[in-house]
Enzyme design. Structure first.
Site, short mmCIF file in Angstrom:
data_model
loop_
_atom_site.label_atom_id
_atom_site.label_comp_id
_atom_site.label_asym_id
_atom_site.label_seq_id
_atom_site.Cartn_x
_atom_site.Cartn_y
_atom_site.Cartn_z
N ALA B 37 0.84 -1.20 0.00
CA ALA B 37 0.00 0.00 0.00
C ALA B 37 0.87 1.26 0.00
O ALA B 37 0.55 2.24 -0.67
CB ALA B 37 -0.93 0.00 1.21
N HIS B 38 1.98 1.22 0.72
CA HIS B 38 2.91 2.36 0.70
C HIS B 38 3.44 2.59 -0.71
O HIS B 38 3.47 3.70 -1.22
CB HIS B 38 4.10 2.12 1.65
CG HIS B 38 3.86 2.55 3.06
ND1 HIS B 38 3.12 1.81 3.93
CD2 HIS B 38 4.25 3.66 3.74
CE1 HIS B 38 3.07 2.43 5.10
NE2 HIS B 38 3.74 3.56 5.02
#
Lengths: 294, 201
Positions: B37-38
């Site tokens: 997700a980062h």
């Protein structure tokens, strides 16, 4: 009932017991650590750990969201019938537990990065087989967290350094791991065999209860020495500082090649989840680690 | 050691009040993000695409929860932190671009993140690793989920929380980092251990 059904049912119960209820020896060790910890930050962490263990039992929910990689140890009596059906039963139990406990899906294809969604995949759940005399099947599940797995290590040491080389290897592994494996941890240490054998023995040593030092006094002495040294590092609970870095150390060994000194350190987080049961030939089941938790 | 109870969105002014060893509880919105997700969030930023949720003033939580679906509603069953060091390669850009004020995780983060927290005004709140039910009980509602194609551990879970904590402020916005202090102490202790065991460095 057919053996496959019995095994599936028992394996499902073992996974459920393991992820919700910590074994009694681990709970006692954590309580002792809380009573003895002198660092304020460390004590806060141990308090949160003990509160969390209680909440998990109360709500019958997994202690940690990382419900681990599912690893089985099967000690199969040579006279147990239908051993070929067991692997499939363990896979089915894993799928069912993932859905019903529930567990976090933790099996990812390393090529596509896709998560299978049910904790199964090539070689997963992994099954360690041992053939033993008799007609009893003893099943143990270890649900192994990723944070502590990431710092497990193997090394080929210099034979000339002997046990001192091993001590250095273990201390350096603990220091390098620092806060990452969710201390206070349990260490499985092994030497000899070969690179693969050492790490296998080290990991299996994590299944031993904390209150049982090795029956060989020389090994027990080494375990105590490593335990005290690891707790001198000051890493402390969750790496925030303190005197509780490890809850216990178990040492295993195999004979080695004259030119090799394989060594391995396996880490388990404080949520050291394991559960064992025995399935007897007459179909009766004996839960060993979690009596009364079915 | 002071105890703080903050509501999201948290201002830079409030976050600058915190010092290492303080204890923080958060009420409001926290969003989970792990490695994938980062990575995707930073790619979105680079391409000028909007994130599905505005993170300004919120807390990002390094967590891959156990979730279950009851009817059409998601429930967080267990939601403790994951090891934060894996996010060290993303977090400075993440703080800079999305203005999150709190990073929640376990195990601490390195110099790159510490510097970004000092520069842009954010703290690292250490939540006890493995204390997943303690965390789940503070999650009052799953407000939403995005990027489920990454798998449930890696998706963005948007949680409504009440007094989420205790979070040990382990990196503050003034350049202090408890984990780096402990590491220095461990270096000193290593000498004593080697001496006690009769080993040579």
């Amino acid at each position: 009932m057919e053996i496959a059904n019995v095994v599936e049912n028992v394996a499902f119960n073992l996974i459920k017991q393991a992820v919700i209820y910590l074994p009694e020896d681990v709970k006692q060790a954590l309580k002792k650590a809380y009573a003895e910890e002198t660092s304020a930050a460390g004590k806060t962490q141990l308090k949160a750990i003990l509160d969390n263990i209680e909440l998990a039992e109360k709500y019958k929910a997994p202690i940690c969201q990382d419900t681990g990689t599912i690893i089985f140890y099967a000690n199969a009596g040579a006279d147990v019938k239908h051993l070929d059906k067991i692997e499939n039963a363990l896979i089915n139990a894993t799928r069912k537990a993932t859905k019903e406990v529930p567990l976090r899906p933790n099996a990812v294809d390393p090529f596509t990065q896709k998560n299978s969604g049910d904790n199964t995949g090539r070689f997963i759940p992994y099954i360690n087989w041992d053939i033993v005399p008799g007609d009893t099947l003893e099943l143990t599940v270890m649900t192994k967290g990723g944070g502590s797995e990431n710092v497990c290590t193997t090394g080929m040491l210099v034979p000339g350094e002997g046990i001192n080389g091993l001590k250095k290897f273990v201390i350096e592994a603990v220091i390098k791991a620092g806060s990452q494996p969710c201390p206070p941890t349990i260490l499985g240490v092994a030497m000899g065999g070969g690179s693969d054998i050492a790490i296998k023995l080290a990991k299996k040593a994590l299944l031993k209860p904390l209150n049982e030092p090795n029956p060989n006094p020389e090994i027990a002495k080494l375990e105590k020495e490593l335990y005290e040294a690891a707790n001198m590092t000051g890493i402390g609970p969750m790496g925030l500082g303190g005197k509780t870095t490890v809850l216990g150390v178990h040492v295993e060994y195999a004979f080695r090649h004259p030119a090799s000194f394989p060594a391995a350190v396996a880490f388990n987080c404080w949520a050291a989840r394991r559960a064992t049961a025995r399935i007897h030939a007459d179909g009766t089941v004996e839960y060993v680690t979690h009596k009364g938790r079915v | 050691m002071t105890e703080y109870h903050f509501k999201t969105p948290i201002s830079e002014e409030d976050i600058r009040k915190l010092k290492v060893n303080d204890v923080l509880y958060i009420t409001g919105t926290i969003v989970t993000a792990r490695d994938q997700a980062h990575r995707r969030a930073l790619e979105y930023f680079k391409e000028g695409k909007q994130l599905p949720v505005n993170l300004e003033g919120l807390a990002v939580f390094h967590c891959g929860p156990v979730v279950s679906k009851e009817g059409d509603k998601w429930v967080a069953v267990a939601a403790g932190p994951t090891t934060s060091t894996r996010m060290d390669i993303f977090e400075d850009e993440f703080i800079k671009n999305f203005k999150v004020r709190v990073v929640i995780g376990k195990g601490g983060m390195g110099k790159r993140t510490t510097d970004a927290m000092a520069k842009y005004g954010a703290v690292y709140g250490a939540f006890t690793g493995g204390a997943a039910i303690l965390a789940a009980k503070a999650i009052k509602k799953v407000k939403g989920v995005e990027w489920l194609d990454l798998g449930t551990p890696e998706a963005l879970w948007i949680f409504e929380v009440e007094d989420f904590g205790p979070l040990a402020v382990a990196i503050d916005s003034h350049g202090n980092n408890i984990f780096m202090d402990v590491a220095k102490n461990v270096e000193e202790n290593r000498k004593k251990i080697y001496q006690k065991l009769g080993l040579q460095i």
